[in-house]
Scaffold this motif. Structure first.
Motif, PDB file in Angstrom:
ATOM      1  N   GLU A 121       0.850  -1.194   0.000  1.00 14.24           N
ATOM      2  CA  GLU A 121       0.000   0.000   0.000  1.00 14.24           C
ATOM      3  C   GLU A 121       0.884   1.242   0.000  1.00 14.24           C
ATOM      4  OE1 GLU A 121      -3.430   2.426   0.330  1.00 14.24           O
ATOM      5  OE2 GLU A 121      -3.295   0.297  -0.099  1.00 14.24           O
ATOM      6  N   SER A 122       1.961   1.185   0.794  1.00 13.57           N
ATOM      7  CA  SER A 122       2.933   2.272   0.846  1.00 13.57           C
ATOM      8  C   SER A 122       4.241   1.723   1.393  1.00 13.57           C
ATOM      9  CB  SER A 122       2.435   3.410   1.741  1.00 13.57           C
ATOM     10  OG  SER A 122       2.287   2.970   3.082  1.00 13.57           O
ATOM     11  N   TRP A 123       5.303   2.479   1.203  1.00 19.47           N
ATOM     12  CA  TRP A 123       6.592   2.137   1.797  1.00 19.47           C
ATOM     13  C   TRP A 123       7.307   3.423   2.160  1.00 19.47           C
ATOM     14  CZ3 TRP A 123      11.477   3.162  -0.345  1.00 19.47           C
ATOM     15  CH2 TRP A 123      11.482   3.626  -1.667  1.00 19.47           C
ATOM     16  N   HIS A 124       8.289   3.305   3.049  1.00 15.33           N
ATOM     17  CA  HIS A 124       8.966   4.478   3.587  1.00 15.33           C
ATOM     18  C   HIS A 124      10.412   4.098   3.908  1.00 15.33           C
ATOM     19  CE1 HIS A 124      10.002   7.833   6.151  1.00 15.33           C
ATOM     20  NE2 HIS A 124      10.112   7.047   7.201  1.00 15.33           N
ATOM     21  N   HIS A 125      11.285   5.070   3.884  1.00 16.44           N
ATOM     22  CA  HIS A 125      12.654   4.874   4.361  1.00 16.44           C
ATOM     23  C   HIS A 125      13.100   6.105   5.103  1.00 16.44           C
ATOM     24  CE1 HIS A 125      14.850   7.498   1.500  1.00 16.44           C
ATOM     25  NE2 HIS A 125      13.814   7.243   0.718  1.00 16.44           N
ATOM     26  N   GLY A 126      14.022   5.921   6.006  1.00 14.36           N
ATOM     27  CA  GLY A 126      14.545   7.038   6.784  1.00 14.36           C
ATOM     28  C   GLY A 126      15.489   6.540   7.852  1.00 14.36           C
ATOM     29  N   PRO A 127      15.819   7.414   8.793  1.00 13.31           N
ATOM     30  CA  PRO A 127      16.712   7.019   9.884  1.00 13.31           C
ATOM     31  C   PRO A 127      16.015   6.009  10.805  1.00 13.31           C
ATOM     32  CG  PRO A 127      16.604   9.415   9.674  1.00 13.31           C
ATOM     33  CD  PRO A 127      15.528   8.850   8.804  1.00 13.31           C
ATOM     34  N   SER A 128      16.747   5.013  11.212  1.00 13.75           N
ATOM     35  CA  SER A 128      16.236   3.994  12.135  1.00 13.75           C
ATOM     36  C   SER A 128      16.389   4.463  13.574  1.00 13.75           C
ATOM     37  CB  SER A 128      17.007   2.685  11.943  1.00 13.75           C
ATOM     38  OG  SER A 128      16.738   1.780  12.988  1.00 13.75           O
ATOM     39  N   ARG A 129      15.461   4.093  14.424  1.00 20.99           N
ATOM     40  CA  ARG A 129      15.584   4.418  15.843  1.00 20.99           C
ATOM     41  C   ARG A 129      16.752   3.665  16.487  1.00 20.99           C
ATOM     42  NH1 ARG A 129      11.313   1.085  15.287  1.00 20.99           N
ATOM     43  NH2 ARG A 129      11.136  -0.727  16.635  1.00 20.99           N
ATOM     44  N   PHE A 130      17.283   2.653  15.789  1.00 15.67           N
ATOM     45  CA  PHE A 130      18.444   1.901  16.266  1.00 15.67           C
ATOM     46  C   PHE A 130      19.746   2.471  15.712  1.00 15.67           C
ATOM     47  CE2 PHE A 130      14.934  -1.247  15.973  1.00 15.67           C
ATOM     48  CZ  PHE A 130      14.779  -1.478  17.340  1.00 15.67           C
ATOM     49  N   GLY A 131      19.655   3.523  14.914  1.00 18.62           N
ATOM     50  CA  GLY A 131      20.806   4.046  14.186  1.00 18.62           C
ATOM     51  C   GLY A 131      20.830   3.423  12.806  1.00 18.62           C
ATOM     52  N   GLY A 132      21.308   4.121  11.830  1.00 16.80           N
ATOM     53  CA  GLY A 132      21.327   3.594  10.470  1.00 16.80           C
ATOM     54  C   GLY A 132      20.029   3.875   9.744  1.00 16.80           C
ATOM     55  N   THR A 133      19.516   2.866   9.027  1.00 15.52           N
ATOM     56  CA  THR A 133      18.388   3.032   8.120  1.00 15.52           C
ATOM     57  C   THR A 133      17.263   2.072   8.458  1.00 15.52           C
ATOM     58  OG1 THR A 133      19.901   3.623   6.339  1.00 15.52           O
ATOM     59  CG2 THR A 133      17.735   2.876   5.667  1.00 15.52           C
ATOM     60  N   VAL A 134      16.043   2.526   8.255  1.00 18.23           N
ATOM     61  CA  VAL A 134      14.880   1.642   8.280  1.00 18.23           C
ATOM     62  C   VAL A 134      14.160   1.797   6.953  1.00 18.23           C
ATOM     63  CG1 VAL A 134      13.349   3.337   9.405  1.00 18.23           C
ATOM     64  CG2 VAL A 134      12.797   0.903   9.500  1.00 18.23           C
ATOM     65  N   VAL A 135      13.755   0.674   6.381  1.00 19.90           N
ATOM     66  CA  VAL A 135      12.873   0.662   5.219  1.00 19.90           C
ATOM     67  C   VAL A 135      11.661  -0.152   5.660  1.00 19.90           C
ATOM     68  CG1 VAL A 135      12.565   0.078   2.786  1.00 19.90           C
ATOM     69  CG2 VAL A 135      14.819   0.779   3.621  1.00 19.90           C
ATOM     70  N   SER A 136      10.474   0.403   5.464  1.00 17.29           N
ATOM     71  CA  SER A 136       9.263  -0.276   5.915  1.00 17.29           C
ATOM     72  C   SER A 136       8.234  -0.300   4.802  1.00 17.29           C
ATOM     73  CB  SER A 136       8.681   0.425   7.143  1.00 17.29           C
ATOM     74  OG  SER A 136       8.288   1.746   6.826  1.00 17.29           O
ATOM     75  N   PHE A 137       7.294  -1.224   4.936  1.00 16.84           N
ATOM     76  CA  PHE A 137       6.150  -1.248   4.027  1.00 16.84           C
ATOM     77  C   PHE A 137       4.887  -1.509   4.821  1.00 16.84           C
ATOM     78  CE2 PHE A 137       7.665  -5.677   3.872  1.00 16.84           C
ATOM     79  CZ  PHE A 137       6.497  -6.393   4.108  1.00 16.84           C
TER      80      PHE A 137
END
Length: 145
Positions: A121-137
């Motif tokens: 339906e959608s996806w997103h990327h940005g800074p991870s709360r753990f440091g680094g990157t998060v990509v989600s859908f």
């Protein structure tokens, strides 16, 4: 061990499960199998095969593009948000490096986010709360109630 699983999220959390994977090629298959196993009791109405395909693509990208001088893991978490399913994949890479590509027909790589973009339906990327990157859908209508 290549993977650790969090099977018992807190009662007040929308998180259904999480796993930590070593950044190794075998972890992609492990992520697929464990997600199938731990999402099944929640009886999602969405296509688990589609979710597994997207997880496979994002874990592969996390392993290929994650960078750290210290030992690191790929973290996969899945959440129920109303009737939607949200899956996050975290790695120590750089958020600015995440991009949707338009590969040529003969290119062997570069279709992972294109698949996610076409299925989710959608996806997103940005800074991870753990440091680094998060990509989600997000998969809408993953549950009927």
């Amino acid at each position: 061990m290549i993977c650790t699983i969090d099977r018992h999220p807190s009662e007040d959390s929308p998180r259904l499960g999480a796993m930590n994977l070593h950044p190794l090629p075998d972890s992609v298959g492990i992520a697929r199998r464990w997600f199938r196993k731990f999402i099944a009791p929640y009886e999602p109405a969405c296509s688990v095969d589609d979710c597994v395909l997207m997880i496979s693509e994002l874990v592969t990208n996390a392993i290929v593009y994650g960078r750290s001088e210290d030992p690191w893991v790929v973290r996969v978490e899945w959440f129920r948000e109303g009737t939607s399913l949200r899956v996050e994949v975290h790695n120590p890479g750089f958020p600015a490096n995440v991009r949707l590509r338009c590969p040529d027909a003969n290119d062997a790589h570069g279709r992972g986010l294109l698949l996610v973009d076409s299925i989710a339906e959608s996806w997103h990327h940005g800074p991870s709360r753990f440091g680094g990157t998060v990509v989600s859908f997000v998969v809408a209508d993953a549950w009927t109630t």
